[in-house]
Structure formats: structure tokens, C-alpha cells
Design a protein around this motif. Sequence first.
Motif, short mmCIF file in Angstrom:
data_model
loop_
_atom_site.label_atom_id
_atom_site.label_comp_id
_atom_site.label_asym_id
_atom_site.label_seq_id
_atom_site.Cartn_x
_atom_site.Cartn_y
_atom_site.Cartn_z
N GLY A 1 0.84 -1.19 0.00
CA GLY A 1 0.00 0.00 0.00
C GLY A 1 0.88 1.24 0.00
N HIS A 2 0.64 2.13 0.98
CA HIS A 2 1.43 3.36 1.07
C HIS A 2 2.71 3.18 1.89
N LEU A 3 2.88 1.99 2.48
CA LEU A 3 4.05 1.75 3.33
C LEU A 3 5.19 1.18 2.49
N GLU A 4 6.28 1.94 2.40
CA GLU A 4 7.45 1.45 1.68
C GLU A 4 8.35 0.70 2.65
N VAL A 5 8.52 -0.60 2.43
CA VAL A 5 9.23 -1.46 3.36
C VAL A 5 10.70 -1.60 2.98
N LEU A 6 10.99 -1.66 1.69
CA LEU A 6 12.36 -1.72 1.20
C LEU A 6 12.61 -0.51 0.32
N GLU B 1 7.82 -12.65 -2.28
CA GLU B 1 7.37 -11.26 -2.38
C GLU B 1 7.82 -10.73 -3.73
N THR B 2 6.95 -10.04 -4.42
CA THR B 2 7.27 -9.47 -5.72
C THR B 2 7.86 -8.07 -5.52
N MET B 3 9.01 -7.83 -6.10
CA MET B 3 9.65 -6.53 -5.98
C MET B 3 8.89 -5.47 -6.76
N ASP B 4 8.86 -4.26 -6.21
CA ASP B 4 8.24 -3.12 -6.90
C ASP B 4 9.27 -2.27 -7.62
N GLY B 5 10.53 -2.58 -7.43
CA GLY B 5 11.60 -1.86 -8.11
C GLY B 5 12.91 -2.56 -7.91
N GLY C 1 14.06 -0.08 6.27
CA GLY C 1 14.05 -0.36 4.84
C GLY C 1 15.35 -0.05 4.12
N TYR C 2 16.38 0.30 4.88
CA TYR C 2 17.69 0.62 4.30
C TYR C 2 18.76 -0.32 4.86
#
Length: 254
Positions: free
Chosen positions: A16-21, A55-59, A226-227
Motif C-alpha cells: 500500500g502506502h508503506l514502503e518497506v524496502l 514477495e514481488t519486488m516493486d523496483g 528499509g535501508y
Amino acid sequence: MSDVIAEAREVRKHFGHLEVLKGINLTVKRGEVTCILGPSGSGKSTFLRCFNQLETMDGGYIKIDGQPLGVRINNGVLRKQAEAEIAKSRENIGMVFQGFNLFPHMTVLENICEAPIRVRKEERKTVTARAHELLKRVGLSDKAHSYPVSLSGGQQQRVAIARALAMEPKLMLFDEPTSALDPELVGEVLDVMRDLAKAGMTMIVVTHEIGFAREVGDNLVFMDGGYVIEQGDPREVLSNPQHERTQQFLAKVL
């Protein structure tokens, strides 16, 4: 053959709006043990699950032996792989979870033999012989015909390791493999993992076991928010962390 077996570049993932990686980079050399530390919610397990497309990467991208995971390149354009292609790539990557995830209706031997027979269509005789060797390797030769319910947590996790090894993977992933175990059972699982490391198995281990990371690890990665905050030789990072966040975390857990 390159000495790099796994390479992650600018890997991103959001729910959703939460960027985890938020753009993770990591290089894993063949035969190395990479340990990933960090507080809960730092993205460690999500990152690990990207390595076998749970998990599918978004980038970004991950390559195993130079081949991108989950995508293929056609004329310079990245295209998502079909599910059958993704499943095929998973065959080279073993994974051991926090929970043991054994099939309760199958014996230990059947649990280990299931994937090579069903997925790779190997002969049962060949797979059964391999399974018995793996049970010997993890110290459970006498449990081949037992059911998971009769085993301790440490024994079940050792069966889970043997099951992953039955597919003869190039890379083993461990997602906090001792976190669900009673303290007195942790050692027996870590001993198996030490033996795998000595035998040259390439491993990525998400763990809170600082002693294991110091003793067995070739590379230590500290993640937060996430870093990747810091990485390097485990002995050096643990004894002389350079980043303030790493210092704060280790001060609490050591």
C-alpha cells in the motif's frame, strides 16, 4: 563461473502506502554466509522473501547466477516471468522459515522426498537414499518414519533444513530459523547451520543470533527502516560499528 552467486540492486517493496524496502543493494559470493541483523520491522524478512519471489519486488532486481528473478529481458525490456518460470527458478533456492511448515500428515522421510519427486520427477529410490543421507547429516537418522507432531521444535527445524537441502539448492535462505524455538533447542539447529557453512553452502541468514553471526558469518548486514545502514566483516561491525543506529541497536542486544 563468477564468484558472485546472488546480486540485489535497488530492491524496493511497498505494501500500500508503506514502503518497506527503499533501494537495497547486496552482493553474495559463492560459499559465503551473509547474516542480516536489524530491529523488527526493518524489512529483513521481506527482503529475504524477494530472493525466491515469495514477495514481488516493486523496483530494482535480484539476479541468481546472473539470471534475473521474476523477470526476463527481451530486447532490453524487462518482462514479468510466467508463474511456471518463477517456480522453476525457485528450485535452486532453499528456504527455511521461522515456523517449520512440515506437512503434518506425512512422515519425516515423506516430507523430505516430496519436492524432488513431485517437482523434479526424480526417481523415488534415488530421492529416498538422498533423504536418508540428509537425515544423517542433521542428526535424525532414527526419525525417518516419525510424524512431525512427535518431534521437538528443534528436530522439526532440522527436518525443514533437510527438506530444503533435498532439492540440492545453490543458495539457502534462513528466516530467523531459531526464533520459534525454546532456548535449549537453539544450539542443535545452529550446529547444523555451522556444518553447512563449513561444507561451503551459500547462505543468507536473517537472525538475532549475534554469536552465530560473529563466528560463522562472512558478511554482516545491518538493516533499519528499509535501508542497509551498515555492512562489512561481522567481527569488525560487531566490535566497532560505525553508524550511530548500529551502535544503538547493538548496545541493546549484546
